[in-house]
Design an enzyme around this catalytic site. Structure first.
Site, PDB file in Angstrom:
ATOM      1  N   TRP A 155     -23.922   1.007 -31.975  1.00  0.00           N
ATOM      2  CA  TRP A 155     -23.827  -0.433 -31.745  1.00  0.00           C
ATOM      3  C   TRP A 155     -25.219  -1.047 -31.699  1.00  0.00           C
ATOM      4  O   TRP A 155     -26.028  -0.676 -30.828  1.00  0.00           O
ATOM      5  CB  TRP A 155     -23.120  -0.709 -30.409  1.00  0.00           C
ATOM      6  CG  TRP A 155     -21.675  -0.319 -30.426  1.00  0.00           C
ATOM      7  CD1 TRP A 155     -20.626  -1.062 -30.881  1.00  0.00           C
ATOM      8  CD2 TRP A 155     -21.125   0.937 -29.984  1.00  0.00           C
ATOM      9  NE1 TRP A 155     -19.462  -0.347 -30.740  1.00  0.00           N
ATOM     10  CE2 TRP A 155     -19.730   0.883 -30.204  1.00  0.00           C
ATOM     11  CE3 TRP A 155     -21.674   2.098 -29.426  1.00  0.00           C
ATOM     12  CZ2 TRP A 155     -18.885   1.928 -29.879  1.00  0.00           C
ATOM     13  CZ3 TRP A 155     -20.829   3.146 -29.120  1.00  0.00           C
ATOM     14  CH2 TRP A 155     -19.448   3.052 -29.337  1.00  0.00           C
ATOM     15  N   HIS A 169     -18.130  -4.707 -27.763  1.00  0.00           N
ATOM     16  CA  HIS A 169     -16.689  -4.466 -27.961  1.00  0.00           C
ATOM     17  C   HIS A 169     -15.980  -4.965 -26.707  1.00  0.00           C
ATOM     18  O   HIS A 169     -16.637  -5.449 -25.776  1.00  0.00           O
ATOM     19  CB  HIS A 169     -16.408  -2.971 -28.197  1.00  0.00           C
ATOM     20  CG  HIS A 169     -17.181  -2.061 -27.287  1.00  0.00           C
ATOM     21  ND1 HIS A 169     -17.455  -0.750 -27.575  1.00  0.00           N
ATOM     22  CD2 HIS A 169     -17.783  -2.289 -26.075  1.00  0.00           C
ATOM     23  CE1 HIS A 169     -18.162  -0.208 -26.603  1.00  0.00           C
ATOM     24  NE2 HIS A 169     -18.375  -1.123 -25.672  1.00  0.00           N
ATOM     25  N   ARG A 195     -22.772  -8.371 -32.325  1.00  0.00           N
ATOM     26  CA  ARG A 195     -23.624  -7.249 -32.728  1.00  0.00           C
ATOM     27  C   ARG A 195     -24.840  -7.802 -33.447  1.00  0.00           C
ATOM     28  O   ARG A 195     -24.740  -8.815 -34.160  1.00  0.00           O
ATOM     29  CB  ARG A 195     -22.861  -6.288 -33.646  1.00  0.00           C
ATOM     30  CG  ARG A 195     -21.819  -5.555 -32.830  1.00  0.00           C
ATOM     31  CD  ARG A 195     -21.155  -4.414 -33.501  1.00  0.00           C
ATOM     32  NE  ARG A 195     -20.053  -3.935 -32.631  1.00  0.00           N
ATOM     33  CZ  ARG A 195     -19.107  -3.111 -33.045  1.00  0.00           C
ATOM     34  NH1 ARG A 195     -19.123  -2.687 -34.296  1.00  0.00           N
ATOM     35  NH2 ARG A 195     -18.148  -2.723 -32.231  1.00  0.00           N
ATOM     36  N   GLN A 209     -12.244  -8.824 -31.293  1.00  0.00           N
ATOM     37  CA  GLN A 209     -11.694  -7.471 -31.248  1.00  0.00           C
ATOM     38  C   GLN A 209     -10.470  -7.519 -30.359  1.00  0.00           C
ATOM     39  O   GLN A 209     -10.365  -8.415 -29.488  1.00  0.00           O
ATOM     40  CB  GLN A 209     -12.698  -6.503 -30.618  1.00  0.00           C
ATOM     41  CG  GLN A 209     -13.214  -5.488 -31.603  1.00  0.00           C
ATOM     42  CD  GLN A 209     -13.909  -4.329 -30.914  1.00  0.00           C
ATOM     43  OE1 GLN A 209     -13.801  -4.130 -29.690  1.00  0.00           O
ATOM     44  NE2 GLN A 209     -14.625  -3.553 -31.695  1.00  0.00           N
ATOM     45  N   VAL A 252     -13.184   8.565 -26.168  1.00  0.00           N
ATOM     46  CA  VAL A 252     -11.872   9.202 -26.315  1.00  0.00           C
ATOM     47  C   VAL A 252     -12.069  10.636 -26.805  1.00  0.00           C
ATOM     48  O   VAL A 252     -13.085  10.971 -27.395  1.00  0.00           O
ATOM     49  CB  VAL A 252     -10.967   8.438 -27.318  1.00  0.00           C
ATOM     50  CG1 VAL A 252     -10.581   7.080 -26.798  1.00  0.00           C
ATOM     51  CG2 VAL A 252     -11.631   8.362 -28.677  1.00  0.00           C
ATOM     52  N   ALA A 296      -5.962   4.834 -25.904  1.00  0.00           N
ATOM     53  CA  ALA A 296      -6.594   3.527 -26.100  1.00  0.00           C
ATOM     54  C   ALA A 296      -6.800   3.327 -27.590  1.00  0.00           C
ATOM     55  O   ALA A 296      -6.801   4.286 -28.370  1.00  0.00           O
ATOM     56  CB  ALA A 296      -7.934   3.468 -25.366  1.00  0.00           C
TER      57      ALA A 296
HETATM   58  C1  LIG Z   1     -12.619  -1.955 -33.742  1.00  0.00           C
HETATM   59  N1  LIG Z   1     -12.366  -0.866 -32.848  1.00  0.00           N
HETATM   60  C2  LIG Z   1     -12.200   0.410 -33.339  1.00  0.00           C
HETATM   61  O1  LIG Z   1     -12.262   0.637 -34.534  1.00  0.00           O
HETATM   62  C3  LIG Z   1     -11.923   1.517 -32.355  1.00  0.00           C
HETATM   63  O2  LIG Z   1     -11.792   0.996 -31.048  1.00  0.00           O
HETATM   64  C4  LIG Z   1     -11.421   1.914 -30.081  1.00  0.00           C
HETATM   65  C5  LIG Z   1     -11.055   3.212 -30.405  1.00  0.00           C
HETATM   66  C6  LIG Z   1     -10.690   4.059 -29.367  1.00  0.00           C
HETATM   67  C7  LIG Z   1     -10.699   3.608 -28.035  1.00  0.00           C
HETATM   68  C8  LIG Z   1     -11.100   2.298 -27.750  1.00  0.00           C
HETATM   69  N2  LIG Z   1     -11.172   1.788 -26.460  1.00  0.00           N
HETATM   70  C9  LIG Z   1     -11.239   2.487 -25.312  1.00  0.00           C
HETATM   71  C10 LIG Z   1     -11.453   1.814 -24.117  1.00  0.00           C
HETATM   72  C11 LIG Z   1     -11.547   2.540 -22.943  1.00  0.00           C
HETATM   73 CL1  LIG Z   1     -11.822   1.723 -21.458  1.00  0.00          CL
HETATM   74  C12 LIG Z   1     -11.407   3.903 -22.947  1.00  0.00           C
HETATM   75  C13 LIG Z   1     -11.184   4.541 -24.166  1.00  0.00           C
HETATM   76  N3  LIG Z   1     -11.112   3.843 -25.334  1.00  0.00           N
HETATM   77  C14 LIG Z   1     -11.451   1.456 -28.792  1.00  0.00           C
END
Ligand SMILES: CNC(=O)COc1cccc(Nc2cc(Cl)ccn2)c1
Length: 328
Positions: A155, A169, A195, A209, A252, A296
């Protein structure tokens, strides 16, 4: 008698040249008014002898009648001519179609955001929103991205004043939710992110998002697949197929990205990323990773809209060009 005759002829002659109400009124006053020419002659009758007075009086009355009739007719002609002229200019064609009423409309991003959140609300998620100006602590550290970790390079961050930043995000709000409530948690977080990137056809420095989070006892990867499969079908049609492939996100484990089969070609289109919440993240918010598990996911509504509507440049969304916005 002769002068009455002459006056009448001249006055009628002038009358035929008059084409507006003001001149007509001036003519009336000058000829027929209390101090008009004809009135003056008729007043002179008193000096004549009886016989002459009768003759000239009769003539005078005839002249007065003729002039008044001429005045009346001229007045009618003038107002008819004027009406005809106005009628032509101000004619209303009642068969013309009505003017379209300009209606307001929702921005395409807003429309897609609503479609996305509606799909998850229908599956039992609640919508929460959070601050766009965040702390490094919530935007990174709480998400298993410690200081100096190379994952931070995923990021390019806009720092307000270290450690304050513009969130990259919407995950920090997920962390905020978890540290303030006990499971079960099922939340959707829509919101603006930022960003520090050069803008091009697929990158904007400010964008939206939508992230989702479900934490409870006994949640498995199957729940992740089922929930996201249903979401994809709601948004892109029930005939859609989905494909999950391994992907890395620090927060994750395992991480995946999800693609749908292309509706007009034979390929796969990536629409979002997801994964099982990392045990370090659960522990960080005070949950027991041995007791609770969760999944998530995150996606970009502008990207979804671009897929859905065939938009080729993300910069159209926020350049305020009505030629673009009017299409939605
Ligand atoms: C545009 N976003 C993407 O391409 C992928 O976004 C993702 C992918 C996997 C998880 C998450 N968020 C998340 C939040 C918490 Cl608090 C804990 C674990 N995960 C966001």
């Amino acid at each position: 008698a002769q002068s009455i005759e002459d006056l009448t002829q001249n006055a009628l002659q002038e009358l035929s040249q008059i084409d507006n109400p003001d001149e007509l009124e001036q003519w009336r006053v000058r000829i027929l008014g209390r101090r008009g020419e004809l009135t003056g002659i008729l007043r002179g009758l008193a000096q004549l002898d009886l016989e002459e007075r009768r003759q000239v009086g009769a003539l005078g009355n005839q002249a007065k009648a003729a002039l008044e009739e001429g005045l009346e007719k001229r007045g009618r002609d003038i107002s008819e001519a004027r009406l005809a002229q106005v009628a032509d200019l101000e004619r209303i064609d009642v068969t013309l179609p009505g003017r379209p009423v300009a209606t307001g409309r929702l921005h395409p991003t807003t429309q897609v955001l609503r479609e996305i959140t509606d799909a998850f609300v229908a599956m039992g998620f609640s919508i929460v929103e959070g601050p766009e100006v965040e702390w490094d602590h919530y935007n990174f550290e709480m998400l298993n991205i410690p200081q100096g970790h190379p994952a931070r390079d995923m990021w390019n961050t806009l720092w307000v004043d270290y450690p304050m930043l513009l969130r990259t995000h919407t995950s920090p709000m997920q962390a905020r939710v978890m540290e303030s409530v006990q499971p079960p948690v099922r939340v959707i977080v829509p919101g603006k992110c930022y960003r520090y990137e050069a803008t091009d056809a697929t990158h904007e420095w400010h964008f939206y998002q939508v992230e989702g989070l479900a934490v409870d006892e006994g949640i498995t990867f199957a729940d992740l697949k089922g929930t996201l499969y249903e979401f994809a079908r709601r948004l892109f049609g029930t005939e859609r197929k989905v494909r999950f492939r391994c992907d890395y996100f620090p927060f994750v484990e395992p991480g995946v990205d999800m693609s749908i089969d292309c509706f007009s070609c034979s390929g796969w289109i990536e629409i979002m990323g997801a994964g099982m919440v990392h045990p370090r993240v659960l522990a960080g918010v005070g949950y027991d990773p041995e007791k609770y598990t969760g999944f998530a996911f995150g996606l970009g509504p502008e990207r979804i809209a671009m897929l859905k509507y065939g938009i080729d440049d993300i910069r159209h969304f926020y350049s305020n060009d009505l030629r673009f916005l009017r299409q939605f």
